[in-house]
Enzyme design. Sequence first.
Site, PDB file in Angstrom:
ATOM      1  N   GLU A  52      22.275 -28.880   2.556  1.00 16.76           N
ATOM      2  CA  GLU A  52      21.187 -28.519   2.358  1.00 16.76           C
ATOM      3  C   GLU A  52      20.759 -27.578   3.438  1.00 16.76           C
ATOM      4  OE1 GLU A  52      19.169 -31.969   0.907  1.00 16.76           O
ATOM      5  OE2 GLU A  52      18.203 -32.146   2.847  1.00 16.76           O
ATOM      6  N   HIS A  64      13.051 -33.183   2.160  1.00 19.06           N
ATOM      7  CA  HIS A  64      13.491 -34.131   3.058  1.00 19.06           C
ATOM      8  C   HIS A  64      12.994 -33.539   4.588  1.00 19.06           C
ATOM      9  CE1 HIS A  64      17.354 -34.725   0.300  1.00 19.06           C
ATOM     10  NE2 HIS A  64      16.537 -35.536   0.218  1.00 19.06           N
TER      11      HIS A  64
END
Lengths: 289, 391
Positions: A210, A248
């Site tokens: 990511e 996150h």
Amino acid sequence: MSIFIDRNSTVIVQGITGRDGSFHTKQMIEYGTRIVGGVTPGKGGQKFDGSVPVFNTVHEAVKATGANTSVIYVPPMYAADAIMEAADAGIAFIVAITEGVPVNDMTRVHPFVKEKGARLLGPNCPGLITPGQSKVGIIPGRICTPGSIGVVSRSGTLTYEVVYQLTRAGMGQSTCVGIGGDPINGTSFIDCLAAFEADPHTSAVAMMGEIGGTDEQEAAEFVRTRMKKPVVGFIAGQTAPPGRRMGHAGAIISGSAGTAAEKLESFEQAGMGIARRPIEFVEQLRARM
Amino acid sequence: MDHQSGEGVNIHEFQAKELLRAEGVPIPPGDVATTAEQAEAIARKIGGMVVVKAQVHTGGRGKAGGVKLAKTASEAGQIAGKILGMQINGLTVHQVLVTAAADIASEAYVGIILDRASRKPVFMVSPAGGIDIEEVAAKTPEKIMKLPIDTRYGLQPYQASELGFFLFPDDVKKVRAASKIMMSLYQAFMKHDASLAEINPLVVTPAGEVLALDAKISIDDNALDRHPDLVKLRDETAEEPSEVDARNSSLTFIKLDGNVGCVVNGAGLAMATMDLVKYYGGEPANFLDIGGSSNPEKVVNALRIITGDPSVKVILFNIFGGITRTDDVANGIVTATKANPLRIPIVIRLTGTNEEIAMKILKDNGFSASSDMDEAVQQAVALATKGGKAA
């Protein structure tokens, strides 16, 4: 056969009597994981679920059970201490599920764990599963099936999505590892790729990265220079705006660094397959095996 | 580095300066004002030349006209009157810092950032201060010294001295002053669980004094539970109201410019869902992670926040049940839409834990659902672009 865990792993659960710890301990036992003990300070001597012995400290648990693996479900403010306790007690493989651990705590924990010779997975991760043998953490067992694809990811539910697609397509997994979404974590993509490369039962790897940081770019360089097995990559966050933390703690484009485009470019240069959508892992892996 | 909002909790310059002053960093006197009259009074108290500085969470304040010098107290009041209410990069200025102006002989940069690669906080110092450090790093990397710190031992005096000599190679007096400031900056970084702490510029006055003229601190949100004092420093007026609402409902939400409202469990899957919306030709209206726990209330709050955005044309649920029970999500959708009937179409994708129960709950209440992610996203994009009817 697998990486990091197999049917012989003996596991203790730190925070076994807590809400999350107790729920997932039952799930792990049901899956076949060898849970040999648990730790909750002040509840030593009790039995969890009528059979699993509970200890006050990790040292006691290790002495009594010989466990080599620990999984941590304690609250974020106590997680760093729990990781250090496990490493100090001689646990070789520590899996920290806890989300929200202060980052400065991890800067102290990391060199400590390293000096003790232990491996840490996480924190803020779903753990890992070697289908048909053992699961340590929270990955749902029924979406996995034994096979030869190694799976490594920074995410939880996105991993489930990809594993589910692989299983539906008849492509089983050797081990599925979630390394976690924090900026500082114990095990990197490269650690997992090296282990998969060395594992005779893994034939190809699916890697889900990511935005944020450079772990994927370094992993791509590792694939290019050190791996013979095919690797297919995916990057989440192609539509993420810069400067915003996407859930996150580690998923953030800082200035112009850590974009999806830059990571996909590094995959391409390394000769990796690229999955533009989660479903594309199936065809991309199939084309390379 | 140009760290904007989102990396952690950003606090204003005047708050960062208070934290640094408490650790002993020399900072020119100043105070914060919300009216022109207050600004004038502060300037009068300081005496002499002052700088009036907009307090907003964005870079480029100077270029936007949000930082101005004033020769007298009444001029400071007039300037504050102009800066207050000004828009800088879309943010309204509600407060100004009025601070004593310093004569500048030279400017340097001193910062601590969390470095992912070395897994340590890293000191970055450069004699090329006052400008964008990322630019310095890209164009003239030799002008930056980087030093990773082992937090088990902390910044050692010899290290602070090395950093100081890099800034002032031939002036021991300035090295001592700068080293002391670096020790204090490190103390503040660790004490407040910062993810970023910087002084830019660190200036030397013609008299040889070393001072911090501007400061920036971001706090790691994971550490806020042990810093109730810092939570109070969060300025919610500087944030998107829907994002404040979401945070108070324990949701992670980021507003974007598109029209497909996304509700997803898990950050990675939420990003992948946004990307898939784009892949099929749509534009996501937001990032929204309802998290891992099974709680219908979260779904109710998520729907309220998303439908509050008038640009949203369709709602897309993408739930992969692991810890999250899909029947809880289904119940949340039913409860929320009974209380507030939807005026826009909704597309639901559910799979995983208790999928059969969830599908039945939805069907009994007139909703249809898919178990395939690509199918659901394509349907949502079609509805958003054509303005179609409810599924």
